[in-house]
Design an enzyme around this catalytic site. Structure first.
Site, PDB file in Angstrom:
ATOM      1  N   SER A  51       0.794  -1.236   0.000  1.00  0.00           N
ATOM      2  CA  SER A  51       0.000   0.000   0.000  1.00  0.00           C
ATOM      3  C   SER A  51       0.823   1.280   0.000  1.00  0.00           C
ATOM      4  O   SER A  51       0.259   2.359  -0.209  1.00  0.00           O
ATOM      5  CB  SER A  51      -0.952   0.002   1.196  1.00  0.00           C
ATOM      6  N   ASP A 104     -17.221   2.098  -0.881  1.00  0.00           N
ATOM      7  CA  ASP A 104     -16.497   0.891  -0.475  1.00  0.00           C
ATOM      8  C   ASP A 104     -17.489  -0.264  -0.428  1.00  0.00           C
ATOM      9  O   ASP A 104     -18.316  -0.356   0.479  1.00  0.00           O
ATOM     10  CB  ASP A 104     -15.849   1.099   0.892  1.00  0.00           C
TER      11      ASP A 104
END
Length: 480
Positions: free
Chosen positions: A208, A232
Protein backbone atom coordinates in the site's frame (compact mmCIF):
# COMPACT_ATOMS: atom_id res chain seq x y z
CA UNK A 1 101.79 34.69 -15.64
CA UNK A 2 98.96 34.51 -13.11
CA UNK A 3 96.44 34.76 -15.93
CA UNK A 4 97.99 31.77 -17.72
CA UNK A 5 97.90 29.70 -14.50
CA UNK A 6 94.24 30.58 -13.96
CA UNK A 7 93.34 29.57 -17.52
CA UNK A 8 95.04 26.19 -17.00
CA UNK A 9 93.10 25.60 -13.76
CA UNK A 10 89.79 26.32 -15.47
CA UNK A 11 90.66 23.99 -18.32
CA UNK A 12 91.59 21.17 -15.92
CA UNK A 13 88.32 21.64 -14.00
CA UNK A 14 86.33 21.38 -17.16
CA UNK A 15 88.15 18.19 -18.13
CA UNK A 16 87.46 16.78 -14.65
CA UNK A 17 83.73 17.51 -14.88
CA UNK A 18 83.63 16.00 -18.37
CA UNK A 19 85.37 12.88 -17.11
CA UNK A 20 82.81 12.51 -14.28
CA UNK A 21 79.92 12.84 -16.70
CA UNK A 22 81.46 10.19 -18.95
CA UNK A 23 81.89 7.91 -15.95
CA UNK A 24 78.27 8.34 -14.91
CA UNK A 25 76.89 7.96 -18.42
CA UNK A 26 79.12 5.12 -19.57
CA UNK A 27 80.97 3.41 -16.74
CA UNK A 28 78.35 3.81 -13.98
CA UNK A 29 75.61 3.06 -16.51
CA UNK A 30 77.10 -0.39 -17.04
CA UNK A 31 77.47 -0.78 -13.29
CA UNK A 32 73.81 -0.06 -12.62
CA UNK A 33 72.76 -2.29 -15.50
CA UNK A 34 74.79 -5.10 -13.95
CA UNK A 35 73.14 -4.49 -10.59
CA UNK A 36 69.71 -4.60 -12.19
CA UNK A 37 70.50 -7.85 -14.00
CA UNK A 38 71.63 -9.37 -10.73
CA UNK A 39 68.41 -8.16 -9.05
CA UNK A 40 70.45 -6.00 -6.73
CA UNK A 41 68.33 -2.90 -7.26
CA UNK A 42 64.97 -3.27 -5.59
CA UNK A 43 61.92 -1.11 -5.07
CA UNK A 44 60.43 -1.27 -1.62
CA UNK A 45 56.83 -0.15 -1.80
CA UNK A 46 55.48 2.31 0.77
CA UNK A 47 51.69 1.95 0.94
CA UNK A 48 49.58 5.08 1.10
CA UNK A 49 47.12 5.64 3.92
CA UNK A 50 43.52 5.41 2.73
CA UNK A 51 41.42 8.47 3.20
CA UNK A 52 39.18 8.59 6.27
CA UNK A 53 35.39 8.59 5.87
CA UNK A 54 33.52 11.08 8.09
CA UNK A 55 29.88 11.68 8.89
CA UNK A 56 28.14 14.99 8.22
CA UNK A 57 29.26 16.41 11.57
CA UNK A 58 32.92 15.51 11.14
CA UNK A 59 32.87 12.31 13.18
CA UNK A 60 35.19 9.62 11.75
CA UNK A 61 33.42 6.46 10.63
CA UNK A 62 36.61 4.50 10.02
CA UNK A 63 40.36 4.80 10.47
CA UNK A 64 43.60 3.21 9.38
CA UNK A 65 45.04 0.70 11.82
CA UNK A 66 48.16 -1.53 11.71
CA UNK A 67 46.00 -4.62 11.14
CA UNK A 68 43.89 -2.95 8.44
CA UNK A 69 40.84 -0.74 8.17
CA UNK A 70 39.00 -0.18 11.46
CA UNK A 71 35.27 0.57 11.16
CA UNK A 72 33.97 2.51 14.15
CA UNK A 73 30.28 1.70 13.55
CA UNK A 74 31.03 -2.02 13.12
CA UNK A 75 27.92 -3.89 11.88
CA UNK A 76 25.80 -0.73 11.97
CA UNK A 77 27.76 0.82 9.12
CA UNK A 78 28.80 -2.30 7.27
CA UNK A 79 26.52 -2.24 4.24
CA UNK A 80 26.93 1.47 3.57
CA UNK A 81 30.67 1.84 4.27
CA UNK A 82 31.61 -1.57 2.84
CA UNK A 83 35.03 -3.07 3.41
CA UNK A 84 38.49 -3.42 1.86
CA UNK A 85 40.66 -6.32 0.75
CA UNK A 86 44.01 -7.14 -0.80
CA UNK A 87 44.13 -6.35 -4.50
CA UNK A 88 46.84 -7.25 -7.00
CA UNK A 89 48.98 -4.27 -6.07
CA UNK A 90 47.36 -2.61 -3.07
CA UNK A 91 44.44 -2.50 -0.67
CA UNK A 92 41.22 -1.85 -2.57
CA UNK A 93 37.57 -1.16 -1.76
CA UNK A 94 35.37 -4.22 -2.12
CA UNK A 95 31.91 -2.89 -1.35
CA UNK A 96 29.94 0.15 -0.22
CA UNK A 97 31.50 3.60 -0.19
CA UNK A 98 34.93 1.98 0.00
CA UNK A 99 34.38 0.51 -3.46
CA UNK A 100 32.45 3.34 -5.08
CA UNK A 101 35.03 5.96 -4.07
CA UNK A 102 38.08 3.70 -4.18
CA UNK A 103 40.03 5.93 -6.58
CA UNK A 104 39.63 8.92 -4.26
CA UNK A 105 40.27 7.00 -1.06
CA UNK A 106 43.27 4.87 -1.96
CA UNK A 107 45.91 7.55 -2.56
CA UNK A 108 49.19 6.88 -4.35
CA UNK A 109 51.82 4.49 -3.03
CA UNK A 110 55.41 5.62 -2.63
CA UNK A 111 58.63 3.64 -2.78
CA UNK A 112 62.32 3.39 -1.85
CA UNK A 113 64.85 2.37 -4.50
CA UNK A 114 67.71 0.50 -2.81
CA UNK A 115 70.89 -1.37 -3.72
CA UNK A 116 71.40 -4.76 -2.09
CA UNK A 117 74.29 -7.17 -1.86
CA UNK A 118 74.19 -10.71 -3.21
CA UNK A 119 72.48 -11.83 0.01
CA UNK A 120 69.71 -9.28 -0.37
CA UNK A 121 70.92 -7.00 2.39
CA UNK A 122 70.35 -3.31 1.72
CA UNK A 123 73.62 -1.52 1.09
CA UNK A 124 72.34 1.94 0.34
CA UNK A 125 69.29 3.94 -0.62
CA UNK A 126 69.36 5.25 -4.18
CA UNK A 127 66.10 7.21 -4.24
CA UNK A 128 62.79 7.70 -2.49
CA UNK A 129 59.24 8.72 -3.41
CA UNK A 130 56.93 9.56 -0.52
CA UNK A 131 53.37 8.11 -0.56
CA UNK A 132 50.46 10.45 -1.12
CA UNK A 133 47.57 9.70 1.27
CA UNK A 134 44.07 9.18 -0.09
CA UNK A 135 41.41 11.84 -0.03
CA UNK A 136 39.18 12.08 3.04
CA UNK A 137 35.43 11.85 2.38
CA UNK A 138 32.75 13.75 4.26
CA UNK A 139 29.45 11.95 3.88
CA UNK A 140 25.84 13.02 4.44
CA UNK A 141 25.41 10.30 7.09
CA UNK A 142 24.52 11.04 10.69
CA UNK A 143 26.55 8.54 12.75
CA UNK A 144 24.19 8.66 15.71
CA UNK A 145 21.12 8.11 13.54
CA UNK A 146 22.87 5.29 11.66
CA UNK A 147 23.70 3.51 14.92
CA UNK A 148 20.20 4.00 16.30
CA UNK A 149 18.60 2.69 13.11
CA UNK A 150 20.66 -0.48 13.24
CA UNK A 151 19.81 -1.04 16.89
CA UNK A 152 16.09 -0.62 16.20
CA UNK A 153 16.09 -3.35 13.57
CA UNK A 154 17.42 -5.70 16.27
CA UNK A 155 18.93 -8.18 13.84
CA UNK A 156 15.65 -8.70 11.96
CA UNK A 157 15.88 -9.05 8.19
CA UNK A 158 15.08 -5.69 6.67
CA UNK A 159 16.21 -2.19 5.89
CA UNK A 160 15.83 1.33 7.23
CA UNK A 161 16.57 4.52 5.32
CA UNK A 162 16.42 8.13 6.47
CA UNK A 163 16.95 11.01 4.07
CA UNK A 164 16.58 14.77 3.72
CA UNK A 165 13.69 15.30 1.27
CA UNK A 166 14.86 18.77 0.30
CA UNK A 167 18.24 17.60 -1.02
CA UNK A 168 18.32 13.81 -1.39
CA UNK A 169 21.05 13.53 1.26
CA UNK A 170 21.06 10.14 2.97
CA UNK A 171 21.10 10.51 6.76
CA UNK A 172 21.10 6.79 7.54
CA UNK A 173 21.07 3.65 5.41
CA UNK A 174 20.93 0.31 7.19
CA UNK A 175 20.57 -3.25 6.00
CA UNK A 176 19.99 -5.95 8.60
CA UNK A 177 21.55 -8.22 9.58
CA UNK A 178 24.90 -6.54 9.10
CA UNK A 179 28.40 -7.97 9.20
CA UNK A 180 31.78 -7.37 10.78
CA UNK A 181 33.97 -5.92 8.00
CA UNK A 182 37.08 -7.66 9.31
CA UNK A 183 35.63 -11.17 9.08
CA UNK A 184 34.00 -11.39 5.66
CA UNK A 185 34.73 -15.09 5.11
CA UNK A 186 32.40 -16.22 7.90
CA UNK A 187 29.41 -14.59 6.17
CA UNK A 188 29.85 -15.94 2.66
CA UNK A 189 27.47 -18.88 3.16
CA UNK A 190 25.22 -17.30 5.79
CA UNK A 191 21.57 -18.02 4.85
CA UNK A 192 20.49 -14.66 6.28
CA UNK A 193 22.60 -12.91 3.60
CA UNK A 194 24.25 -10.22 5.77
CA UNK A 195 26.48 -9.20 2.83
CA UNK A 196 23.37 -8.40 0.75
CA UNK A 197 22.41 -4.73 0.97
CA UNK A 198 18.65 -4.97 1.30
CA UNK A 199 18.27 -1.18 1.34
CA UNK A 200 19.37 -0.73 -2.27
CA UNK A 201 19.58 -4.23 -3.78
CA UNK A 202 16.50 -5.90 -2.35
CA UNK A 203 13.42 -5.58 -4.59
CA UNK A 204 10.08 -6.17 -2.86
CA UNK A 205 6.37 -5.65 -3.61
CA UNK A 206 5.69 -2.23 -2.07
CA UNK A 207 2.12 -2.96 -1.03
CA UNK A 208 0.00 0.00 0.00
CA UNK A 209 2.94 2.43 0.08
CA UNK A 210 2.53 2.45 -3.73
CA UNK A 211 -0.90 4.06 -3.30
CA UNK A 212 0.96 7.39 -3.14
CA UNK A 213 1.79 6.93 -6.83
CA UNK A 214 -1.73 5.77 -7.72
CA UNK A 215 -3.27 8.75 -5.92
CA UNK A 216 -0.92 11.18 -7.69
CA UNK A 217 -1.68 9.65 -11.09
CA UNK A 218 -5.47 9.76 -10.60
CA UNK A 219 -5.45 13.38 -9.41
CA UNK A 220 -3.03 14.58 -12.09
CA UNK A 221 -4.94 12.76 -14.86
CA UNK A 222 -8.20 14.33 -13.60
CA UNK A 223 -9.81 10.97 -12.92
CA UNK A 224 -10.79 12.25 -9.47
CA UNK A 225 -10.67 15.46 -7.44
CA UNK A 226 -10.97 16.39 -3.78
CA UNK A 227 -14.75 15.98 -3.87
CA UNK A 228 -14.88 12.60 -5.62
CA UNK A 229 -16.62 9.91 -3.57
CA UNK A 230 -16.26 6.18 -4.20
CA UNK A 231 -18.35 3.56 -2.42
CA UNK A 232 -16.50 0.89 -0.48
CA UNK A 233 -18.31 -2.27 -1.49
CA UNK A 234 -15.96 -4.54 0.44
CA UNK A 235 -15.22 -6.65 -2.62
CA UNK A 236 -15.11 -6.30 -6.41
CA UNK A 237 -15.92 -9.34 -8.52
CA UNK A 238 -14.56 -9.72 -12.05
CA UNK A 239 -15.66 -13.04 -13.51
CA UNK A 240 -14.46 -15.80 -11.19
CA UNK A 241 -12.00 -13.49 -9.42
CA UNK A 242 -12.63 -11.44 -6.28
CA UNK A 243 -10.68 -8.38 -5.13
CA UNK A 244 -11.45 -7.38 -1.58
CA UNK A 245 -10.54 -4.59 0.82
CA UNK A 246 -8.33 -5.58 3.75
CA UNK A 247 -10.90 -4.24 6.24
CA UNK A 248 -13.63 -6.41 4.74
CA UNK A 249 -11.34 -9.45 4.71
CA UNK A 250 -10.38 -9.06 8.36
CA UNK A 251 -13.57 -7.71 9.91
CA UNK A 252 -16.33 -8.22 7.33
CA UNK A 253 -17.11 -4.50 7.32
CA UNK A 254 -17.18 -1.70 4.75
CA UNK A 255 -16.45 2.01 5.14
CA UNK A 256 -19.17 3.64 3.09
CA UNK A 257 -18.58 6.42 0.58
CA UNK A 258 -15.11 7.97 0.93
CA UNK A 259 -12.91 10.57 -0.78
CA UNK A 260 -9.17 10.48 -1.57
CA UNK A 261 -8.08 11.77 1.84
CA UNK A 262 -10.12 9.15 3.68
CA UNK A 263 -8.97 6.46 1.26
CA UNK A 264 -5.32 7.19 2.07
CA UNK A 265 -6.09 7.45 5.78
CA UNK A 266 -7.74 4.05 5.80
CA UNK A 267 -5.65 2.53 2.98
CA UNK A 268 -8.89 1.50 1.32
CA UNK A 269 -8.23 -1.06 -1.42
CA UNK A 270 -11.63 -0.68 -3.12
CA UNK A 271 -11.01 3.03 -3.70
CA UNK A 272 -7.62 2.35 -5.26
CA UNK A 273 -8.87 -0.58 -7.35
CA UNK A 274 -11.33 1.87 -8.87
CA UNK A 275 -8.55 4.40 -9.48
CA UNK A 276 -6.53 1.73 -11.26
CA UNK A 277 -9.55 0.83 -13.38
CA UNK A 278 -10.10 4.49 -14.30
CA UNK A 279 -6.44 5.14 -15.10
CA UNK A 280 -5.58 1.98 -16.98
CA UNK A 281 -2.21 0.31 -16.66
CA UNK A 282 -0.39 2.53 -19.16
CA UNK A 283 -1.09 5.79 -17.35
CA UNK A 284 -0.36 4.16 -13.99
CA UNK A 285 2.92 2.71 -15.26
CA UNK A 286 3.92 6.03 -16.82
CA UNK A 287 3.45 7.82 -13.51
CA UNK A 288 5.31 5.12 -11.61
CA UNK A 289 8.24 5.52 -13.99
CA UNK A 290 8.03 9.31 -13.62
CA UNK A 291 8.60 8.68 -9.90
CA UNK A 292 11.67 6.62 -10.85
CA UNK A 293 10.34 3.10 -10.59
CA UNK A 294 12.05 0.68 -12.95
CA UNK A 295 15.30 2.66 -12.94
CA UNK A 296 18.18 2.91 -10.53
CA UNK A 297 18.10 6.05 -8.42
CA UNK A 298 21.79 6.69 -9.07
CA UNK A 299 22.89 6.54 -5.44
CA UNK A 300 26.66 6.46 -4.99
CA UNK A 301 26.82 2.81 -3.92
CA UNK A 302 27.47 -0.32 -6.00
CA UNK A 303 24.86 -2.99 -6.57
CA UNK A 304 21.65 -0.97 -6.79
CA UNK A 305 18.56 -2.74 -8.17
CA UNK A 306 16.15 -1.01 -10.56
CA UNK A 307 12.91 -2.58 -9.38
CA UNK A 308 10.15 -3.39 -11.85
CA UNK A 309 6.94 -1.73 -13.07
CA UNK A 310 4.99 -4.26 -15.14
CA UNK A 311 2.80 -3.40 -18.10
CA UNK A 312 1.30 -5.48 -20.95
CA UNK A 313 4.59 -5.59 -22.89
CA UNK A 314 6.52 -6.62 -19.78
CA UNK A 315 4.09 -9.41 -18.96
CA UNK A 316 4.14 -10.74 -22.50
CA UNK A 317 7.94 -10.64 -22.65
CA UNK A 318 8.58 -12.09 -19.18
CA UNK A 319 5.59 -14.36 -18.54
CA UNK A 320 4.32 -14.97 -22.09
CA UNK A 321 0.85 -14.01 -20.85
CA UNK A 322 -1.74 -11.38 -21.73
CA UNK A 323 -2.62 -8.49 -19.45
CA UNK A 324 -6.00 -8.47 -17.74
CA UNK A 325 -8.03 -5.92 -15.79
CA UNK A 326 -7.27 -7.82 -12.59
CA UNK A 327 -3.55 -7.16 -13.17
CA UNK A 328 -4.29 -3.43 -13.24
CA UNK A 329 -6.35 -3.58 -10.04
CA UNK A 330 -3.67 -5.29 -8.00
CA UNK A 331 -0.97 -3.05 -9.48
CA UNK A 332 -2.89 -0.03 -8.19
CA UNK A 333 -2.40 -1.26 -4.62
CA UNK A 334 1.26 -2.14 -5.08
CA UNK A 335 0.87 -5.89 -5.53
CA UNK A 336 1.38 -8.30 -8.40
CA UNK A 337 4.71 -7.98 -10.15
CA UNK A 338 5.61 -4.46 -8.97
CA UNK A 339 8.97 -4.47 -7.20
CA UNK A 340 10.64 -1.58 -5.40
CA UNK A 341 13.74 -1.23 -3.28
CA UNK A 342 13.43 0.40 0.14
CA UNK A 343 15.46 3.28 -1.29
CA UNK A 344 12.92 3.77 -4.10
CA UNK A 345 10.04 3.80 -1.60
CA UNK A 346 11.94 6.39 0.44
CA UNK A 347 12.51 8.49 -2.66
CA UNK A 348 8.85 8.17 -3.70
CA UNK A 349 7.83 9.46 -0.28
CA UNK A 350 10.36 12.27 -0.63
CA UNK A 351 8.60 13.49 -3.78
CA UNK A 352 5.47 14.22 -1.72
CA UNK A 353 7.50 15.62 1.19
CA UNK A 354 9.39 18.06 -1.04
CA UNK A 355 6.29 19.37 -2.84
CA UNK A 356 7.00 17.46 -6.05
CA UNK A 357 10.79 17.34 -6.27
CA UNK A 358 12.63 14.24 -7.41
CA UNK A 359 16.00 14.32 -5.64
CA UNK A 360 18.77 11.86 -6.44
CA UNK A 361 19.79 10.16 -3.20
CA UNK A 362 23.47 10.53 -2.39
CA UNK A 363 25.98 9.93 0.38
CA UNK A 364 28.80 12.22 -0.75
CA UNK A 365 28.12 15.61 -2.30
CA UNK A 366 29.83 16.34 -5.60
CA UNK A 367 32.91 18.55 -5.48
CA UNK A 368 31.84 22.13 -5.89
CA UNK A 369 28.18 21.22 -5.37
CA UNK A 370 25.80 23.66 -3.76
CA UNK A 371 25.56 23.64 0.01
CA UNK A 372 21.79 23.17 -0.15
CA UNK A 373 21.97 20.03 -2.27
CA UNK A 374 19.49 21.45 -4.80
CA UNK A 375 21.86 20.41 -7.59
CA UNK A 376 20.51 16.88 -7.12
CA UNK A 377 16.82 17.77 -7.51
CA UNK A 378 14.39 18.38 -10.35
CA UNK A 379 10.71 19.28 -10.31
CA UNK A 380 8.17 16.67 -11.45
CA UNK A 381 5.60 19.43 -12.10
CA UNK A 382 2.94 17.94 -9.85
CA UNK A 383 0.02 20.24 -9.04
CA UNK A 384 0.40 21.70 -5.52
CA UNK A 385 -3.23 20.76 -4.80
CA UNK A 386 -2.35 17.12 -5.50
CA UNK A 387 0.54 17.28 -3.04
CA UNK A 388 -1.72 18.96 -0.48
CA UNK A 389 -4.45 16.31 -0.69
CA UNK A 390 -2.02 13.39 -0.48
CA UNK A 391 -0.17 14.98 2.42
CA UNK A 392 -3.46 15.54 4.25
CA UNK A 393 -4.34 11.88 3.80
CA UNK A 394 -0.90 10.81 5.04
CA UNK A 395 -1.21 13.04 8.12
CA UNK A 396 -4.54 11.40 8.91
CA UNK A 397 -2.89 7.99 8.60
CA UNK A 398 -0.96 8.83 11.79
CA UNK A 399 -3.96 10.24 13.66
CA UNK A 400 -6.90 8.60 15.41
CA UNK A 401 -8.76 6.38 12.96
CA UNK A 402 -5.76 6.02 10.63
CA UNK A 403 -3.82 2.82 10.03
CA UNK A 404 -0.58 3.92 11.77
CA UNK A 405 -1.87 3.60 15.35
CA UNK A 406 1.63 3.77 16.97
CA UNK A 407 1.78 7.45 15.97
CA UNK A 408 -1.46 8.51 17.59
CA UNK A 409 -0.56 11.42 19.94
CA UNK A 410 3.03 11.60 18.65
CA UNK A 411 4.63 14.90 19.65
CA UNK A 412 5.48 15.93 16.06
CA UNK A 413 3.05 15.98 13.13
CA UNK A 414 3.93 13.05 10.87
CA UNK A 415 2.69 12.21 7.36
CA UNK A 416 2.92 8.46 6.83
CA UNK A 417 1.76 5.44 4.88
CA UNK A 418 1.57 1.85 6.06
CA UNK A 419 2.07 -1.11 3.77
CA UNK A 420 1.50 -4.85 4.15
CA UNK A 421 2.79 -6.53 1.01
CA UNK A 422 1.89 -10.10 0.16
CA UNK A 423 4.55 -12.24 -1.47
CA UNK A 424 5.15 -15.82 -2.48
CA UNK A 425 2.75 -18.49 -3.62
CA UNK A 426 -0.28 -18.54 -1.31
CA UNK A 427 -0.75 -22.25 -1.99
CA UNK A 428 2.80 -23.14 -0.93
CA UNK A 429 4.01 -24.02 2.54
CA UNK A 430 5.20 -20.43 2.95
CA UNK A 431 2.14 -18.87 1.35
CA UNK A 432 0.34 -15.91 2.87
CA UNK A 433 3.47 -14.17 4.15
CA UNK A 434 3.70 -10.39 4.14
CA UNK A 435 6.45 -7.80 4.25
CA UNK A 436 5.87 -4.95 6.71
CA UNK A 437 6.36 -1.41 5.37
CA UNK A 438 6.10 2.05 6.82
CA UNK A 439 7.23 5.25 5.14
CA UNK A 440 6.79 8.79 6.47
CA UNK A 441 8.07 12.35 6.60
CA UNK A 442 8.13 14.89 9.41
CA UNK A 443 7.33 17.54 10.44
CA UNK A 444 4.41 17.23 8.07
CA UNK A 445 4.28 20.96 7.27
CA UNK A 446 8.04 21.47 6.85
CA UNK A 447 9.78 18.10 6.48
CA UNK A 448 13.45 17.64 7.29
CA UNK A 449 13.47 13.83 7.29
CA UNK A 450 11.91 10.93 5.39
CA UNK A 451 12.03 7.52 7.07
CA UNK A 452 11.29 4.20 5.37
CA UNK A 453 11.22 0.85 7.16
CA UNK A 454 10.96 -2.59 5.57
CA UNK A 455 10.84 -5.80 7.60
CA UNK A 456 10.95 -9.00 5.55
CA UNK A 457 8.10 -11.41 6.21
CA UNK A 458 7.29 -9.64 9.48
CA UNK A 459 3.54 -9.18 9.12
CA UNK A 460 1.53 -5.95 9.09
CA UNK A 461 3.20 -2.60 8.52
CA UNK A 462 1.23 -0.84 11.23
CA UNK A 463 2.21 -3.37 13.90
CA UNK A 464 5.81 -4.10 12.93
CA UNK A 465 7.36 -1.36 10.78
CA UNK A 466 5.59 1.73 12.14
CA UNK A 467 6.91 1.32 15.73
CA UNK A 468 10.46 1.19 14.39
CA UNK A 469 9.94 4.41 12.44
CA UNK A 470 8.37 6.04 15.48
CA UNK A 471 11.37 5.25 17.68
CA UNK A 472 13.79 6.57 15.06
CA UNK A 473 11.83 9.80 14.63
CA UNK A 474 11.69 10.21 18.42
CA UNK A 475 15.46 9.95 18.50
CA UNK A 476 15.82 12.39 15.59
CA UNK A 477 13.61 15.09 17.07
CA UNK A 478 15.05 14.68 20.56
CA UNK A 479 18.27 16.11 19.15
CA UNK A 480 16.73 19.03 17.23
Amino acid sequence: MRLVIFEWLVTLSLFGLLARLVAVQVIDHDYYQTLARENRIKLIKIPADRGVIYDRLGKPLDRNAPEGRDYLLAEAGSNVLGYTGEGDQEIEGRDGLEKFYDERLKGEAGGILVETDTNGKVIREIGRSEPQPGENLTTTLDAGLQQKAYELLSGRKGALIASDPQSGEILALVSSPGFKPGAIEKYLNDPDLPLFNRAISGAYPPGSTFKLVTATAALEENKINAATQIEDTGVINIGPYSYSNWYFTQYGRTEGSINIVAAIKRSNDIFFYRLGEALGIRALADWAKWFGLGNQTGIDLPGEAAGAMPDPEWKQAVRKENWFLGDTLIAAIGQGDILMTPLQVNQMTGVIASAGQWCRPHLVSAKGGSASGRDYCRQLDINPETIKLITEGMVQVTQAGGTAWPFFNFSVSVAGKTGTAEYGDKTSAKGGLTHAWFTAFAPADNPNIVVTVLLEGAGEGSYEAAPVAKDLLSYWFSRQ
